[in-house]
Design a protein around this motif. Structure first.
Motif, short mmCIF file in Angstrom:
data_model
loop_
_atom_site.label_atom_id
_atom_site.label_comp_id
_atom_site.label_asym_id
_atom_site.label_seq_id
_atom_site.Cartn_x
_atom_site.Cartn_y
_atom_site.Cartn_z
N ALA A 256 12.88 9.22 21.20
CA ALA A 256 13.15 9.93 19.95
C ALA A 256 12.90 9.02 18.76
O ALA A 256 12.33 9.44 17.73
N TYR A 257 13.32 7.76 18.89
CA TYR A 257 13.07 6.83 17.79
C TYR A 257 11.59 6.51 17.66
O TYR A 257 11.07 6.33 16.54
N GLU A 258 10.86 6.46 18.75
CA GLU A 258 9.43 6.16 18.68
C GLU A 258 8.66 7.20 17.88
O GLU A 258 7.72 6.87 17.16
N THR A 259 9.07 8.46 17.99
CA THR A 259 8.45 9.50 17.16
C THR A 259 8.74 9.23 15.69
O THR A 259 7.85 9.32 14.84
N ARG A 260 9.98 8.91 15.39
CA ARG A 260 10.35 8.61 14.00
C ARG A 260 9.63 7.36 13.50
O ARG A 260 9.13 7.33 12.36
N GLN A 261 9.56 6.36 14.33
CA GLN A 261 8.90 5.11 13.95
C GLN A 261 7.46 5.36 13.52
O GLN A 261 7.01 4.85 12.48
N ILE A 262 6.73 6.16 14.31
CA ILE A 262 5.32 6.38 14.03
C ILE A 262 5.11 7.42 12.94
O ILE A 262 4.43 7.17 11.93
N LYS A 263 5.68 8.60 13.13
CA LYS A 263 5.35 9.73 12.25
C LYS A 263 6.02 9.65 10.88
O LYS A 263 5.40 9.94 9.87
N GLU A 264 7.29 9.26 10.86
CA GLU A 264 8.02 9.28 9.60
C GLU A 264 7.91 7.97 8.82
O GLU A 264 7.89 7.99 7.58
N LEU A 265 7.88 6.85 9.52
CA LEU A 265 7.94 5.56 8.84
C LEU A 265 6.57 4.90 8.73
O LEU A 265 6.10 4.64 7.62
N ALA A 266 5.91 4.67 9.86
CA ALA A 266 4.60 4.02 9.79
C ALA A 266 3.60 4.87 9.02
O ALA A 266 2.73 4.33 8.32
N HIS A 267 3.69 6.19 9.15
CA HIS A 267 2.77 7.08 8.43
C HIS A 267 3.44 7.73 7.22
O HIS A 267 2.92 8.69 6.66
N GLY A 268 4.57 7.19 6.83
CA GLY A 268 5.26 7.67 5.63
C GLY A 268 5.06 6.72 4.46
O GLY A 268 4.21 5.82 4.51
N PRO A 269 5.85 6.87 3.42
CA PRO A 269 5.73 6.01 2.24
C PRO A 269 5.89 4.53 2.56
O PRO A 269 5.21 3.68 1.99
N GLU A 270 6.79 4.24 3.52
CA GLU A 270 7.01 2.83 3.88
C GLU A 270 5.74 2.21 4.46
O GLU A 270 5.36 1.10 4.08
N GLY A 271 5.11 2.95 5.37
CA GLY A 271 3.90 2.43 5.99
C GLY A 271 2.74 2.32 5.02
O GLY A 271 1.93 1.39 5.11
N LYS A 272 2.63 3.28 4.11
CA LYS A 272 1.56 3.22 3.12
C LYS A 272 1.71 2.02 2.20
O LYS A 272 0.72 1.43 1.75
N ALA A 273 2.97 1.65 1.95
CA ALA A 273 3.21 0.48 1.09
C ALA A 273 2.98 -0.84 1.82
O ALA A 273 2.43 -1.79 1.27
N ASP A 274 3.38 -0.87 3.10
CA ASP A 274 3.27 -2.12 3.86
C ASP A 274 3.35 -1.77 5.34
O ASP A 274 4.43 -1.77 5.94
N ILE A 275 2.20 -1.51 5.96
CA ILE A 275 2.20 -1.06 7.34
C ILE A 275 2.71 -2.14 8.29
O ILE A 275 3.52 -1.86 9.19
N ASP A 276 2.28 -3.39 8.10
CA ASP A 276 2.73 -4.45 9.00
C ASP A 276 4.22 -4.71 8.83
O ASP A 276 4.94 -4.92 9.82
N GLY A 277 4.67 -4.70 7.60
CA GLY A 277 6.10 -4.91 7.35
C GLY A 277 6.94 -3.78 7.92
O GLY A 277 8.03 -4.00 8.45
N THR A 278 6.43 -2.55 7.84
CA THR A 278 7.15 -1.41 8.39
C THR A 278 7.29 -1.52 9.90
O THR A 278 8.37 -1.27 10.46
N PHE A 279 6.22 -1.90 10.56
CA PHE A 279 6.31 -2.07 12.00
C PHE A 279 7.23 -3.23 12.37
O PHE A 279 7.97 -3.15 13.37
N ALA A 280 7.23 -4.29 11.59
CA ALA A 280 8.10 -5.42 11.88
C ALA A 280 9.57 -5.00 11.81
O ALA A 280 10.39 -5.35 12.67
#
Length: 431
Positions: A377-401
């Protein structure tokens, strides 16, 4: 309270070797399915990192949860970890666009894919659409192979009705299923050309849907109430296809009791701690697939899916064998259930995991499945909401970290749920 079932006239025990799906019935003769390549042994290796990729059916996190739970519980010695990458509405082309960022950065060693349902666009077979699918699926395979990641190329499944919520859908249900069958055949060709494994999702779903409707009526839908998204039964059938595509043999351990000597032996993930007066105490590090009791006539039941394909025979064999019997019949008690067998049946070997649905492994299995469910469930949120959301657009590597720090304890919870189980099997002479 012990529940006793007399199985003497009813039980037909298959040999330990697996049973395959029978040929398609004459009613399904319109479906011409290319022969699928067989796995060349077990594809999995110790320490594998599995990427489970696909569209909204994968994002449902049902077959993916079943797969990861199986790999964790049934094959714990391999120390396999998984991530699911389902994305609703996705086609193979869309997956290609995010493959490097979302998946390859984590260096998977084996990947499963399940596309085609959106790619065929819910229309009768079209050569141009099929050519686009072939191109994109081939590119997905090539991208994984480039990083030495083994691939289990999954076929699309079937539909149970023309989805009214897809405005562009055309044709009859059979038109669309025939189109999907040809997309399935394209995946067979790609797997052979690319030298990768193939997971047949289509054929077992087609067979299971036919059998279920014949047995339980039209309301039983292997492909789900909306015609496309399966409930638990359909996802079990999908997981069956993928696990078979990984070359898993399904021998999950054995227990042998010699009545003449009173000694017991266990193997393949199980240890006999003691044996006295027919009471065998065991310690198991392998936990057979044990979702607990359930009905077989409902499409939202895991047990229903297990009954529609040879899941237990092919993937879930925990065998008990009796040597040197002194009586004609015996009662076997394991947990809260007791079954009665002939001596010949026990000498041939019976599948405990199949016959005892409420066995002592059920709580341990549920603990693993619950932990896997929370992580995915968190992996869906990690990818769809965060990595591909505003956070990821601002800093994709930092978001994944940051998100990897949040995911880490969820993965650890799955690993921690893998605990040995101590249990008792009792055998006694029966009238």
């Amino acid at each position: 309270m012990t529940r006793t079932l007399r199985l003497l006239p009813l039980v037909f025990v298959l040999p330990v070797s697996a049973r395959e799906l029978p040929p398609l019935p004459a009613d399904l003769s319109a479906y011409v399915l290319t022969e699928a390549p067989e796995p060349a042994g077990l594809l999995l290796k110790k320490g594998d990192r599995v990427a489970i990729c696909g569209d909204s059916i994968t994002e449902q996190k049902l077959y993916s949860v079943l797969m990861e739970t199986y790999l964790t519980a049934c094959l714990p010695e391999l120390d396999i970890t998984c991530r699911q990458y389902g994305w609703s509405g996705e086609q193979a082309a869309g997956f290609l666009g995010r493959l490097e960022s979302d998946v390859l950065r984590f260096k998977p060693t084996i990947a499963t894919t399940c596309y085609g349902m959106n790619d065929f666009r819910y229309v009768p077979y079209d050569d141009n659409i099929a050519a686009e699918y072939r191109k994109n699926q081939t590119a997905v395979v090539d991208a994984f192979k480039k990083i030495d990641c083994r691939v289990v190329l999954g076929s699309p499944g079937i539909i149970d009705s023309v989805p009214q919520w897809v405005k562009s859908a055309k044709g009859t249900q059979q038109d669309l299923n025939l189109s999907l069958s040809r997309f399935r055949n394209i995946d067979v060709e790609i797997s052979k050309a690319g030298g990768v494994s193939f997971a047949d999702v289509y054929r077992p779903m087609l067979f299971a849907n036919y059998e279920a409707k014949k047995k339980y009526g039209q309301d039983f839908r292997v492909s789900g109430k909306d015609g496309v998204h399966p409930l638990w039964a359909g996802h079990v059938v999908m997981a069956y296809g993928f696990l078979k595509g990984m070359g898993i043999g399904g021998d999950l351990g054995s227990v042998t009791y010699d009545e003449a000597t009173g000694k017991a032996e266990a193997a393949n993930g199980h240890e006999a701690l003691s044996a006295a007066n027919g009471e065998i105490k065991l310690r198991s590090t392998r936990i057979p697939f044990s979702p607990g009791p359930g009905v077989t006539d409902k499409d939202d039941s895991i047990r229903a899916g297990m009954a529609l394909v040879p899941f237990d025979d092919d993937l879930n064999r925990f065998t008990f064998t009796l040597k040197s019997p002194k009586s004609a019949n015996y009662t076997l008690t394991w947990g809260e259930q007791s079954h009665t067998y002939t001596a010949k049946q026990l000498e041939a070997g019976i599948n405990l995991a199949k016959d005892f649905d409420n066995n002592p492994f059920v709580p341990a299995f549920k603990k693993i499945q619950d932990a896997v469910t929370k992580k995915q469930a968190y992996e869906t949120r990690q990818i769809k909401e965060l990595a591909h959301g505003p956070e990821g657009k601002a800093d994709i590597d930092g978001t994944f970290a940051v998100t990897e720090k949040a995911r880490a304890p969820l993965e650890q919870a799955v690993l921690d749920a893998k605990q040995p189980v101590e249990h008792v099997i009792t055998i006694s002479a029966a009238p």
